[in-house]
Scaffold this motif. Structure first.
Motif: not given
Length: 138
Positions: A46-49, A56, A61, A80, A85
């Motif tokens: 889960a890549c925090y955008y 990222c 993340s 999270l 994401y």
């Protein structure tokens, strides 16, 4: 959108080397592999955008590894922060990669909490392993 696909590849490479609503929490769903392959060892990221940087944030993340054998396995990523994401699944040993896509087939930006997510793995492009090696050097 090409830049976002590059971002997804970068995020997958960096996390392999390192590691809905709107109020935070997590994501859950299923990863499926092509016929004759297994999801065992697949890392779901889960890549925090960060829109301003088109990148990222590794600090926000998280990833989990699926240990189930067979063509499908469930994942659950908790804790999270609220935000957007991109969800990526990578099975490095089998050269498989998958991205959670929107209805137009583009990488979807999703907000936690969200369940019922399906990510389909497919064979990575032939240059994926060399790209991954370059990313790991960064």
């Amino acid at each position: 959108m090409h830049k976002r696909m590059t971002l997804v590849a970068l995020a997958a490479g960096l996390f392999l080397s390192a590691c809905g609503g709107g109020g935070g929490s997590g994501f859950s769903g299923t990863v499926t592999a092509p016929s004759g392959k297994s999801v065992q060892g697949t890392e779901v990221l889960a890549c925090y955008y960060l829109a301003a940087a088109d990148d990222c944030d590794p600090a926000k993340s998280k990833s989990v590894t699926i240990n189930t054998t067979g063509r499908s396995g469930n994942f659950n990523i908790e804790g999270l922060s609220a935000g957007d994401y991109i969800l990526v699944a990578v099975n490095q040993a089998q050269g498989l990669v998958g991205i959670y896509l929107d209805n137009q087939g583009q990488p979807a930006l999703v907000k936690p909490p969200r369940s019922g997510i399906t990510i389909e793995l497919s064979q990575a492009a032939s240059g994926f392993s060399s790209l991954q090696g370059k990313l790991l050097e960064r």
